[in-house]
Design a protein around this motif. Sequence first.
Motif, mmCIF file in Angstrom:
data_model
loop_
_atom_site.group_PDB
_atom_site.id
_atom_site.type_symbol
_atom_site.label_atom_id
_atom_site.label_comp_id
_atom_site.label_asym_id
_atom_site.label_seq_id
_atom_site.Cartn_x
_atom_site.Cartn_y
_atom_site.Cartn_z
ATOM 1 N N SER A 323 16.444 -19.125 -30.934
ATOM 2 C CA SER A 323 16.834 -17.634 -30.832
ATOM 3 C C SER A 323 16.804 -17.653 -32.416
ATOM 4 O O SER A 323 17.042 -19.203 -33.316
ATOM 5 C CB SER A 323 17.860 -17.335 -30.850
ATOM 6 O OG SER A 323 17.697 -17.504 -29.161
ATOM 7 N N GLU A 326 18.214 -13.112 -38.975
ATOM 8 C CA GLU A 326 17.734 -13.220 -39.899
ATOM 9 C C GLU A 326 18.714 -12.380 -40.405
ATOM 10 O O GLU A 326 19.453 -11.541 -40.124
ATOM 11 C CB GLU A 326 16.917 -11.567 -39.516
ATOM 12 C CG GLU A 326 15.554 -12.233 -38.149
ATOM 13 C CD GLU A 326 14.501 -11.006 -37.960
ATOM 14 O OE1 GLU A 326 14.703 -10.104 -37.874
ATOM 15 O OE2 GLU A 326 13.497 -10.857 -37.120
ATOM 16 N N GLN A 331 13.813 -14.139 -41.683
ATOM 17 C CA GLN A 331 13.892 -14.860 -41.009
ATOM 18 C C GLN A 331 14.988 -16.127 -41.840
ATOM 19 O O GLN A 331 14.197 -16.555 -42.698
ATOM 20 C CB GLN A 331 13.065 -16.168 -40.317
ATOM 21 C CG GLN A 331 13.258 -17.283 -39.173
ATOM 22 C CD GLN A 331 12.856 -17.567 -37.914
ATOM 23 O OE1 GLN A 331 11.396 -17.136 -38.386
ATOM 24 N NE2 GLN A 331 12.805 -18.925 -38.178
ATOM 25 N N ASN A 334 17.981 -20.841 -37.256
ATOM 26 C CA ASN A 334 17.530 -20.606 -36.001
ATOM 27 C C ASN A 334 18.290 -21.126 -34.852
ATOM 28 O O ASN A 334 19.282 -21.923 -35.691
ATOM 29 C CB ASN A 334 16.423 -21.557 -35.423
ATOM 30 C CG ASN A 334 14.806 -21.167 -35.529
ATOM 31 O OD1 ASN A 334 14.213 -21.298 -36.787
ATOM 32 N ND2 ASN A 334 14.064 -19.996 -34.755
ATOM 33 N N LYS A 367 17.945 -12.345 -32.843
ATOM 34 C CA LYS A 367 17.337 -11.934 -31.858
ATOM 35 C C LYS A 367 17.224 -12.416 -31.029
ATOM 36 O O LYS A 367 16.942 -13.640 -30.391
ATOM 37 C CB LYS A 367 15.968 -12.272 -32.099
ATOM 38 C CG LYS A 367 14.438 -11.301 -31.244
ATOM 39 C CD LYS A 367 13.439 -11.910 -32.542
ATOM 40 C CE LYS A 367 13.146 -11.038 -33.649
ATOM 41 N NZ LYS A 367 12.378 -11.002 -33.951
ATOM 42 N N ARG A 369 16.526 -11.736 -26.355
ATOM 43 C CA ARG A 369 15.520 -10.509 -25.706
ATOM 44 C C ARG A 369 14.793 -10.074 -26.687
ATOM 45 O O ARG A 369 15.016 -8.890 -26.497
ATOM 46 C CB ARG A 369 16.250 -10.724 -24.638
ATOM 47 C CG ARG A 369 16.611 -11.902 -23.832
ATOM 48 C CD ARG A 369 17.602 -10.427 -22.434
ATOM 49 N NE ARG A 369 17.629 -11.918 -21.780
ATOM 50 C CZ ARG A 369 19.360 -12.119 -22.243
ATOM 51 N NH1 ARG A 369 19.865 -11.673 -22.462
ATOM 52 N NH2 ARG A 369 20.059 -13.274 -20.688
ATOM 53 N N ASN A 370 14.453 -10.403 -27.766
ATOM 54 C CA ASN A 370 13.498 -9.138 -28.480
ATOM 55 C C ASN A 370 14.081 -8.291 -29.507
ATOM 56 O O ASN A 370 13.833 -7.268 -30.455
ATOM 57 C CB ASN A 370 12.183 -8.761 -27.963
ATOM 58 C CG ASN A 370 11.288 -9.967 -28.559
ATOM 59 O OD1 ASN A 370 10.965 -10.625 -28.641
ATOM 60 N ND2 ASN A 370 11.142 -9.927 -27.205
ATOM 61 N N LYS A 371 15.908 -8.534 -29.275
ATOM 62 C CA LYS A 371 16.841 -7.632 -29.433
ATOM 63 C C LYS A 371 18.062 -7.682 -30.350
ATOM 64 O O LYS A 371 18.070 -9.294 -30.471
ATOM 65 C CB LYS A 371 17.070 -7.156 -28.295
ATOM 66 C CG LYS A 371 16.462 -5.755 -27.528
ATOM 67 C CD LYS A 371 17.927 -4.831 -27.023
ATOM 68 C CE LYS A 371 17.213 -4.042 -25.449
ATOM 69 N NZ LYS A 371 17.660 -3.494 -24.640
ATOM 70 N N LEU A 372 17.688 -7.692 -31.872
ATOM 71 C CA LEU A 372 18.701 -8.118 -32.709
ATOM 72 C C LEU A 372 20.044 -7.459 -33.152
ATOM 73 O O LEU A 372 20.304 -6.100 -31.902
ATOM 74 C CB LEU A 372 18.358 -7.480 -34.376
ATOM 75 C CG LEU A 372 16.760 -8.057 -35.099
ATOM 76 C CD1 LEU A 372 17.017 -7.131 -36.366
ATOM 77 C CD2 LEU A 372 16.412 -9.178 -35.297
ATOM 78 N N GLN A 373 21.024 -9.001 -32.592
ATOM 79 C CA GLN A 373 22.264 -8.541 -32.373
ATOM 80 C C GLN A 373 23.369 -9.285 -34.013
ATOM 81 O O GLN A 373 22.587 -10.109 -34.448
ATOM 82 C CB GLN A 373 22.990 -9.470 -30.907
ATOM 83 C CG GLN A 373 22.057 -8.961 -30.027
ATOM 84 C CD GLN A 373 21.890 -8.135 -29.188
ATOM 85 O OE1 GLN A 373 23.168 -7.345 -29.231
ATOM 86 N NE2 GLN A 373 21.672 -7.487 -28.387
#
Length: 389
Positions: A323, A326, A331, A334, A367, A369-373
């Motif tokens: 994942s 950011e 970025q 990871n 990121k 599942r393509n959502k920023l947490q």
Amino acid sequence: MSASIKSRILPSVMKRANSSSSALKHTPLYDLHVNAGATIVPFAGFSMPLQYKDQTISASHRWTREHSGLFDVSHMVQWFIRGENATAYLESITPSSLKELAPFHSTLSAFTNEQGGIIDDTIIAKHDDNTYYVVTNAACSVKDEANLKSHLENWKGVELERVQDRALIAIQGPETATVIQSLAPSNDFSALKFGQSAYVDFKGIRCLVSRGGYTGEDGFEISVPADASIDFAQSILANKNVRPIGLGARDTLRLEAGMCLYGSDIDDTTSPVEGSLSWIVGKRRREENNFIGSSRILKEIKEGASRRRVGFIIENAPARHGSIIEVDGVQVGNITSGCPSPSLSKNIAMGYVTTGFHKTGTSVHVKVRNKLQPATVVRMPFVPSKYYR
């Protein structure tokens, strides 16, 4: 929570398999796992238990934190390194100060390559100036053996023995010392501190007992003759406070303890400094500057590394290996390991970030599942260690 944990643990376990199912090896305890209703999965070339019937991964995890869990770690590789030059040989391929170790004391260490990366992490236990007991990772078995043998020619009289006829059993958790003491009442296990080891007879079975483990709990790792290992394990499991625990909970426990999984959190490109393992580089070794990879490693100790391994608490959704991390849309790193923490009821992870973003309290986004947490850099271990010192 247990289903969420399993969905994240299983892929990482499967990723470590390096053989087809037909070629998988069995540990000496394999029949015990099958008879106990284990879900068997491939891991590092072995058929290993992921979890057991009537035990979720979360339940197994909490049982270990509250009572005592038995883990089969016989897939790990056990070595004896002997000879009058054994200390010098090992110090040439690791950054640890082994001369200073007292007999039957151990240290976490690493085999390093010319580029300063970690070939494998390892536990090195000194029995005497000419004898060392070393445990390495199963997934690194081939390259570890090649690395160890490639340096033997430089050290006269050093002998390398890969142990073939012993199982390795870990018992972890707050009730473990009481359990082990009951099996060998003539021994005083309170005298054995974290990082120390001793030979102990358990009802006539000669074992090498090391106090430590991979969970952050008090515990022991016991090298036992393979032909006696099932009976030995069953004698431990006869205690109502002990349950067999599989790879799933082993992974969540070690992550809460802030411990690395080789191949996920550290690898051939990672230096000990990047991996927040600078402490394994002994003071004398820094001054001598004579171990493999020392040029990069000592430079990073002095000047800093470009990235650092840190811990995270992640809001809303758990992250997994790979994942993206950011800051302001850029970025900066990871994730290398992540899961919902059964002890904390929070999503925890570890990973690498560019130096400058590694400080405790730094806010980032991960990121998933393509959502920023939203996530925050935190100190590790996530759960305080309870080693017996």
